[in-house]
Motif scaffolding. Sequence first.
Motif, PDB file in Angstrom:
ATOM      1  N   SER A 171      49.984  83.235 -67.697  1.00  0.00           N
ATOM      2  CA  SER A 171      49.992  83.634 -66.283  1.00  0.00           C
ATOM      3  C   SER A 171      49.550  85.069 -66.048  1.00  0.00           C
ATOM      4  O   SER A 171      49.123  85.405 -64.949  1.00  0.00           O
ATOM      5  N   GLU A 217      51.590  87.486 -65.910  1.00  0.00           N
ATOM      6  CA  GLU A 217      52.696  88.210 -65.255  1.00  0.00           C
ATOM      7  C   GLU A 217      53.291  89.237 -66.216  1.00  0.00           C
ATOM      8  O   GLU A 217      53.203  89.082 -67.425  1.00  0.00           O
ATOM      9  N   VAL A 228      59.207  90.385 -65.311  1.00  0.00           N
ATOM     10  CA  VAL A 228      59.165  89.445 -64.194  1.00  0.00           C
ATOM     11  C   VAL A 228      59.433  88.028 -64.716  1.00  0.00           C
ATOM     12  O   VAL A 228      60.232  87.275 -64.160  1.00  0.00           O
TER      13      VAL A 228
END
Lengths: 96, 484
Positions: B404, B406, B410
């Motif tokens: 992802s 990210e 997070v």
Amino acid sequence: MPSPTDLNIDHVAHLARIALTPEEKTQFAAQLGDVLAYIEQLKTVDIAGIEPTAHAFPIYNVWADDVARPGLPVEAALRNAPAQRDNMIVVPKVVE
Amino acid sequence: MKYEAVIGLEVHIQLKTRSKMFTRVATGFGQPENTLTDPVVLALPGVLPVMNKEALDKIVKAGLLLGCTIAPVCKWDRKNYFYPDSPKNYQISQYDQPICLGGTVEIELPGPSRNVMGEHKLIPLTRIHLEEDVGKLNHFARESLVDYNRAGTPLMEIVSDPAMHSAEEAFAYLTSLRQTMVYGGISDCDMEKGQLRCDANISIRPVGATYLGTKVELKNLNSISFVRDGIAHEIARQIAVVEAGGTLVQETRDYDGQTGASQSLRSKEMAHDYRYFPDPDLMPVKVDEEWKARLLAECPERPFDKQRRFFTQYQVPYTITSVLVPDRALSDFFEAAAQLAPGKAQAVGNWIVNDLLRELGNARLPLAESKVTPAHLAALVQLIEAGTVLTNAAKEIFVEMFASGEKPDVIADRKGLKAAPTDTGELEQWCRDSIAGNAKAVAEFKAGKDSAINALKGPVMKAAKGKANPKLVDETLRRVLAAL
């Protein structure tokens, strides 16, 4: 002075891929021998202290930036080819 | 009698330029036949060659990376021969004044095992010169077809001294040379695209002798492993000929990597007579100190120099540096992450070598397309260091981060992967509960059996559903036990 016998006319003809008749060999061997003799005169020049040079003018670094531009269309590139196939030039088979 | 091999390599490398060596039509591989030509490439009457400045920059850089002396002045010569791959009937090359002289290639020989660094050696170079590539011949039953797309591509020839003595050394030489050239952006050195080609000159002599034996030139070594196999095969062939009482002849042999055999190419009727002479159309090149200094400033650190620096600056072991360093982008990634996670370079290296490379391999992605950046990796390593996430959770976070892009904290928050509890009061309560329920372990611990504390950790971990930070659990238990 080199004599025409220093000149291997058969070797020179082979390097140039030229077929010569015996008469032509005699004639060209003599003529090329004359050229060599003429050049030989340079040996009498005093060159002590002179650097060997490949060019008469002191010009260096003549170049262009690496910017590509279009070349020839393939049809134009092959226009002089005696024979072509698949956009390539056909030559007698060569294998080293 | 014991024999030793003497090997010199001639390596041709195409320089990475947009246009050709002496004209500005584009270079390229895999383009439709005869679409990369112009009047200069085809040697049409009246054309004049003009040098490519970038090609000169690149070969000087190559020379600087290999520690060559850069000639203050060099010139261009015509090498005359008839062959249909060369439209001019001569190749522009450098005969007696190459642009780079001397220099060395540092090589690493195989170590006692894959995890152990092998011996390093310096292989001396004779010279490097610049020339133009020729066209490509495609042979058919009765004729050959010529494609001039490759003709005129800038090509450098790197000639080593006859200073290698085994196929492994030749293999290590090519590997190192290729890495250095790719590092310097000089060439991509893709052998499948013909960007790097190698011929080997091989002879044998009795061990201890100093003369050079009759040499055989091995051609068509078109992959690095073929170079190793072909040379090993040729050394064995020569020794067998001599031991059987035969005599070696100077010849050119063609190695077939598929069958692992070589055969003699038809010997030339007479020695080559290339009649080199200075090209009157091209003026000489002068490389001054300022130009050299500018290029030197652009040269990257060489791979082995970088590896030595990684050893001392980051204390990362050979098992990691030997994976990172051959790939410039990968080693840059490591260094960027290591600087963001001070003192945790080895952890950063392990994550790259084990996890990042595995994920990239599974996804068939180049590093440049990795969603995990050095900042992501450094942040993850720091979360582990701080005890915020545990190793197993970190592995899960890494995979998620790779997919992802990210940030790791997070992901840890979203997926509930942070070590629990973050509330130390709750952890302390779990510890007190464990102590209250394990009187025997507490007594043993109090009696001096330190390992008894482990029995107290299980119930805490259970209460935390496996997410407690073991370090924190240990500290808290000890603190509570000490206060009893």
